[in-house]
Motif scaffolding. Structure first.
Motif, PDB file in Angstrom:
ATOM      1  N   UNK A   1      50.551 -16.958 -13.775  1.00 35.96           N
ATOM      2  CA  UNK A   1      51.989 -17.070 -13.950  1.00 35.96           C
ATOM      3  C   UNK A   1      52.452 -18.342 -13.255  1.00 35.96           C
ATOM      4  N   UNK A   2      53.486 -18.940 -13.776  1.00 41.69           N
ATOM      5  CA  UNK A   2      54.048 -20.136 -13.161  1.00 41.69           C
ATOM      6  C   UNK A   2      54.872 -19.772 -11.925  1.00 41.69           C
ATOM      7  N   UNK A   3      55.029 -20.685 -10.986  1.00 44.84           N
ATOM      8  CA  UNK A   3      55.888 -20.421  -9.817  1.00 44.84           C
ATOM      9  C   UNK A   3      57.274 -19.987 -10.262  1.00 44.84           C
ATOM     10  N   UNK A   4      57.792 -18.985  -9.558  1.00 45.73           N
ATOM     11  CA  UNK A   4      59.067 -18.406  -9.920  1.00 45.73           C
ATOM     12  C   UNK A   4      58.979 -17.259 -10.897  1.00 45.73           C
ATOM     13  N   UNK A   5      57.810 -17.053 -11.466  1.00 47.69           N
ATOM     14  CA  UNK A   5      57.630 -15.985 -12.433  1.00 47.69           C
ATOM     15  C   UNK A   5      57.414 -14.632 -11.794  1.00 47.69           C
ATOM     16  N   UNK A   6      57.148 -13.643 -12.662  1.00 44.38           N
ATOM     17  CA  UNK A   6      56.987 -12.265 -12.218  1.00 44.38           C
ATOM     18  C   UNK A   6      55.742 -11.638 -12.815  1.00 44.38           C
ATOM     19  N   UNK A   7      55.192 -10.698 -12.097  1.00 47.65           N
ATOM     20  CA  UNK A   7      54.099  -9.854 -12.575  1.00 47.65           C
ATOM     21  C   UNK A   7      54.296  -8.454 -12.024  1.00 47.65           C
ATOM     22  N   UNK A   8      53.793  -7.482 -12.754  1.00 44.67           N
ATOM     23  CA  UNK A   8      53.812  -6.094 -12.279  1.00 44.67           C
ATOM     24  C   UNK A   8      52.390  -5.576 -12.254  1.00 44.67           C
ATOM     25  N   UNK A   9      51.923  -5.259 -11.077  1.00 48.39           N
ATOM     26  CA  UNK A   9      50.592  -4.700 -10.921  1.00 48.39           C
ATOM     27  C   UNK A   9      50.657  -3.180 -10.954  1.00 48.39           C
ATOM     28  N   UNK A  10      49.616  -2.577 -11.486  1.00 43.44           N
ATOM     29  CA  UNK A  10      49.495  -1.123 -11.513  1.00 43.44           C
ATOM     30  C   UNK A  10      48.178  -0.711 -10.881  1.00 43.44           C
ATOM     31  N   UNK A  11      48.173   0.461 -10.290  1.00 42.66           N
ATOM     32  CA  UNK A  11      46.954   1.043  -9.728  1.00 42.66           C
ATOM     33  C   UNK A  11      46.911   2.495 -10.174  1.00 42.66           C
ATOM     34  N   UNK A  12      45.946   2.808 -11.011  1.00 43.64           N
ATOM     35  CA  UNK A  12      45.765   4.172 -11.498  1.00 43.64           C
ATOM     36  C   UNK A  12      44.800   4.913 -10.576  1.00 43.64           C
ATOM     37  N   UNK A  13      45.236   6.054 -10.082  1.00 38.96           N
ATOM     38  CA  UNK A  13      44.452   6.819  -9.118  1.00 38.96           C
ATOM     39  C   UNK A  13      43.926   8.105  -9.737  1.00 38.96           C
ATOM     40  N   UNK A  14      42.735   8.505  -9.319  1.00 37.46           N
ATOM     41  CA  UNK A  14      42.167   9.769  -9.766  1.00 37.46           C
ATOM     42  C   UNK A  14      41.184  10.263  -8.711  1.00 37.46           C
TER      43      UNK A  14
END
Length: 123
Positions: A11-24
């Motif tokens: 992603x470029x500076x200033x951008x956004x990301x959403x990380x996910x963590x699936x647990x089991x």
């Protein structure tokens, strides 16, 4: 216990990301969760934590006001919304579950980690 991170990328500076963590493999709603990150050649550093009910969250100073940790105890997932990303946020991101188990020598601590997801912030 299994933790699987996803959502990383470039992603470029200033951008956004959403990380996910699936647990089991464990009763997710009973455990606090946290996100950590690690840059090449550096130690893994804590980023954010959330209690089991999501009643309380905490953040490293470096991400406060830009990152938001949340969780869904129905889907058994924890998230890290990352906004206003900076090049120094580039790292492998990991989610962690810490388990405390009473033992004959006192409380034993077990940490479980996912495999990580890479975040790269550059122009």
């Amino acid at each position: 216990v299994q933790l699987v991170e996803s959502g990383g990328g470039w992603v470029q500076p200033g951008g956004s990301l959403r990380l996910s963590c699936a647990a089991s493999g464990f009763i997710f709603k009973n455990f606090g969760m946290s996100w950590w990150r690690q840059r090449p050649g550096e130690e893994r550093e804590w980023v954010a934590s959330i209690t089991n009910t999501a009643a309380d969250t905490n953040y490293a100073d470096s991400v406060l006001g830009r990152f938001t940790i949340s969780r869904d105890n129905v889907k058994n997932e924890v998230y890290l919304q990352m906004n206003s990303l900076k090049p120094e946020d580039s790292a492998a991101y990991f989610c962690r579950m810490r388990q405390h188990v009473p033992g004959p020598d006192g409380m034993q601590v077990y940490d479980y980690w996912g495999q990580g997801t890479q975040v790269t912030v550059s122009s």
